[in-house]
Motif scaffolding. Structure first.
Motif, PDB file in Angstrom:
ATOM      1  N   SER A  56       0.704  -1.189  -0.269  1.00 21.93           N
ATOM      2  CA  SER A  56      -0.069  -0.039   0.096  1.00 21.93           C
ATOM      3  C   SER A  56       0.913   1.253  -0.051  1.00 21.93           C
ATOM      4  O   SER A  56       0.431   2.431  -0.700  1.00 21.93           O
ATOM      5  CB  SER A  56      -0.862   0.126   1.175  1.00 21.93           C
ATOM      6  N   ASP A 100      -0.220  -6.231   1.981  1.00 22.83           N
ATOM      7  CA  ASP A 100      -1.373  -5.882   2.625  1.00 22.83           C
ATOM      8  C   ASP A 100      -2.527  -5.590   1.586  1.00 22.83           C
ATOM      9  O   ASP A 100      -2.958  -4.332   1.758  1.00 22.83           O
ATOM     10  CB  ASP A 100      -1.110  -4.760   3.517  1.00 22.83           C
ATOM     11  N   VAL A 101      -2.642  -6.477   0.766  1.00 27.37           N
ATOM     12  CA  VAL A 101      -4.020  -6.484  -0.114  1.00 27.37           C
ATOM     13  C   VAL A 101      -5.111  -7.515   0.355  1.00 27.37           C
ATOM     14  O   VAL A 101      -4.744  -8.269   1.203  1.00 27.37           O
ATOM     15  CB  VAL A 101      -3.582  -6.923  -1.257  1.00 27.37           C
ATOM     16  N   PRO A 102      -6.372  -7.430  -0.197  1.00 22.54           N
ATOM     17  CA  PRO A 102      -7.351  -8.180   0.538  1.00 22.54           C
ATOM     18  C   PRO A 102      -6.998  -9.768   0.379  1.00 22.54           C
ATOM     19  O   PRO A 102      -7.288 -10.501   1.214  1.00 22.54           O
ATOM     20  CB  PRO A 102      -8.747  -7.743  -0.412  1.00 22.54           C
ATOM     21  N   PHE A 103      -6.403  -9.946  -0.872  1.00 25.20           N
ATOM     22  CA  PHE A 103      -6.223 -11.451  -1.077  1.00 25.20           C
ATOM     23  C   PHE A 103      -4.757 -11.760  -1.631  1.00 25.20           C
ATOM     24  O   PHE A 103      -4.466 -11.965  -2.808  1.00 25.20           O
ATOM     25  CB  PHE A 103      -6.982 -11.839  -2.377  1.00 25.20           C
ATOM     26  N   ASN A 158      -7.194  -5.730  -5.619  1.00 26.10           N
ATOM     27  CA  ASN A 158      -7.447  -6.950  -4.670  1.00 26.10           C
ATOM     28  C   ASN A 158      -6.385  -7.716  -4.682  1.00 26.10           C
ATOM     29  O   ASN A 158      -6.180  -8.532  -3.547  1.00 26.10           O
ATOM     30  CB  ASN A 158      -8.779  -7.696  -5.311  1.00 26.10           C
ATOM     31  N   TYR A 175     -18.475 -13.452  -3.896  1.00 31.48           N
ATOM     32  CA  TYR A 175     -17.270 -12.718  -3.629  1.00 31.48           C
ATOM     33  C   TYR A 175     -17.302 -12.367  -2.013  1.00 31.48           C
ATOM     34  O   TYR A 175     -18.438 -12.087  -1.761  1.00 31.48           O
ATOM     35  CB  TYR A 175     -17.067 -11.376  -4.401  1.00 31.48           C
ATOM     36  N   ASP A 208     -17.114 -10.032   1.336  1.00 32.18           N
ATOM     37  CA  ASP A 208     -17.140  -8.679   1.327  1.00 32.18           C
ATOM     38  C   ASP A 208     -15.957  -7.713   1.588  1.00 32.18           C
ATOM     39  O   ASP A 208     -16.095  -6.533   1.507  1.00 32.18           O
ATOM     40  CB  ASP A 208     -17.971  -8.729   2.818  1.00 32.18           C
ATOM     41  N   ASN A 209     -14.862  -8.635   1.827  1.00 38.91           N
ATOM     42  CA  ASN A 209     -13.612  -7.684   1.760  1.00 38.91           C
ATOM     43  C   ASN A 209     -13.156  -7.426   0.398  1.00 38.91           C
ATOM     44  O   ASN A 209     -12.066  -6.880   0.279  1.00 38.91           O
ATOM     45  CB  ASN A 209     -12.569  -8.472   2.665  1.00 38.91           C
ATOM     46  N   TYR A 210     -13.849  -8.068  -0.515  1.00 41.45           N
ATOM     47  CA  TYR A 210     -13.424  -7.669  -1.938  1.00 41.45           C
ATOM     48  C   TYR A 210     -13.836  -6.218  -2.311  1.00 41.45           C
ATOM     49  O   TYR A 210     -14.785  -5.958  -2.275  1.00 41.45           O
ATOM     50  CB  TYR A 210     -14.147  -8.620  -2.931  1.00 41.45           C
ATOM     51  N   VAL A 211     -12.515  -5.539  -2.692  1.00 42.09           N
ATOM     52  CA  VAL A 211     -12.609  -4.111  -3.070  1.00 42.09           C
ATOM     53  C   VAL A 211     -13.251  -3.717  -4.358  1.00 42.09           C
ATOM     54  O   VAL A 211     -13.001  -4.453  -5.389  1.00 42.09           O
ATOM     55  CB  VAL A 211     -11.254  -3.482  -2.998  1.00 42.09           C
TER      56      VAL A 211
END
Length: 402
Positions: free
Chosen positions: A11, A79-82, A130, A364, A366-369
């Protein structure tokens, strides 16, 4: 202020160099982010030269680190969702990747993605947000020799008409031809040429149900025969997403295994479908914004359109969804009026789904951006896959691979 180098967060790097995949006109960011993901796994050499040149230009412009060496960036903290699993069991590539639904499914099963390609700039933006990786662009412009070795090839390729006129012409001229040659000019050809050169142990292809009946079955016959000629045993089945999410969505899944590796004895079976017990009310947001409620003008138009076609004996019209049932198939055209999946509301006009509800309807988390506009989000989810369905198939595929 200088960024800390060892253990740099993605990030931080993303903000520092202002990563905007939708504005890229070449594959510089793709090479750069693919190198960051693969710096220590034997795949890095495919991306290293281009990535280092790009980094050198970035560092001169942005002063990311004091030293000019690329190595001072590594390792990246994802530090990405996936993020990539810490321990991976197999390598795969993600072609016609869209927003990463297939990647997410196979990554959840311990897979490491070593190459991805997607031409749509807004889908690239969502993918990067993501996974921290920018897909390469148009696969037709990428040489198969530039793609890393992998265990499984994954592709949700678009269906295009195949011309069989060239076959009889070549026969009349006494020229030898194969089914691979027969697919020239289609996007399936690019899948086939990569399979031919890289020889993955297995592949999984996904497409619309109508692929089976397209051109009276000739299109699927050419695809099947091409894959068979390449030396793979083929398994296919139409599966419905309603067993995993509250949506009727049938897709054909084609799985192949290299005959030279498995000798046609892989004993692959498609997963047993769980009981279909999902319903629309489970995926709805409690307080959606008013903007998703249809205007009087649009609602009036949809009702009039439906009545006109009913009078003609046609079944065209809007789809008012039973909250205790499942929806119609979400399509890429949903952004136009939302007519195929309307949510009833007491004492007011119905509404369309929100983008988050569309994400849930496709399985998908819910933490999928969702970093794009509503219209782009509707297109992206309408073009995507049912993630838990693909993951169920992935489980069966890798039983034989690992």
């Amino acid at each position: 202020m200088k960024l800390k180098t060892k253990g740099l967060k993605y990030s931080e790097l993303r903000k520092k160099i202002n990563i905007q995949p939708e504005k890229e006109k070449d594959n510089s960011l793709a090479n750069f982010t693919h190198y960051l993901h693969n710096s220590g796994n034997g795949v890095a050499h495919y991306y290293k030269d281009s990535a280092e040149e790009y980094f050198k230009q970035l560092n001169e412009k942005c002063n990311i680190v004091e030293e000019s060496s690329f190595q001072y960036l590594l390792p990246i903290k994802w530090d990405v969702p996936f993020p990539i699993p810490e321990k991976t069991k197999f390598k795969f590539i993600d072609l016609f990747a869209g927003i990463g639904g297939v990647r997410l499914a196979f990554q959840n099963q311990g897979g490491k993605c070593v190459f991805t390609s997607e031409w749509d700039k807004f889908a690239k933006k969502t993918y990067e947000a993501n996974f921290g990786e920018v897909p390469f662009g148009d696969i037709t412009q990428i040489n198969e020799t530039e793609i890393p070795d992998h265990d499984i090839l994954l592709a949700g390729f678009p269906c295009q008409p195949f011309s069989i006129a060239g076959v009889s012409k070549k026969n009349s001229l006494g020229r030898v031809h194969g089914f691979l040659d027969e697919t020239q000019g289609t996007l399936f050809f690019d899948v086939a040429r990569i399979i031919k050169h890289k020889r993955p142990k297995a592949f999984m292809l996904e497409n619309v149900k109508n692929l089976l009946s397209h051109d009276k079955g000739r299109t699927f016959e050419i695809i099947y025969n091409t894959l068979d000629e390449l030396g793979y045993s083929i398994h296919f089945r139409v599966l419905d997403g309603k067993h995993f999410v509250p949506q009727h969505r049938e897709r054909i899944i084609i799985v192949g295994y290299d005959k030279k590796v498995f000798m046609g004895q892989e004993n692959f079976k498609f997963p047993e479908m769980p009981k279909a017990n999902k319903f629309i009310a489970q995926i709805l947001e409690p307080t959606p914004e008013d903007k998703y409620t249809l205007s009087n003008k649009l609602w009036g138009y949809l009702q009039a359109y439906s009545e006109k076609h009913k009078a003609k004996g046609n079944g065209f019209g809007f789809g008012m969804t039973d909250l205790n049932g499942i929806s119609r198939t979400l399509s890429a055209r949903y952004y136009k009026d939302g007519s195929e999946i309307l949510i009833p509301q007491p004492d007011q006009n119905p509404r369309r789904l929100t983008p988050r509800e569309c994400a849930r309807l496709m399985g998908y988390p819910d933490n999928y951006v969702i970093p794009v506009s509503d219209n782009q989000a509707y297109k992206q989810f309408g073009n995507s896959v049912i993630v838990p369905l693909i993951e169920a198939v992935a489980k069966e595929i890798i039983k034989i691979i690992v």
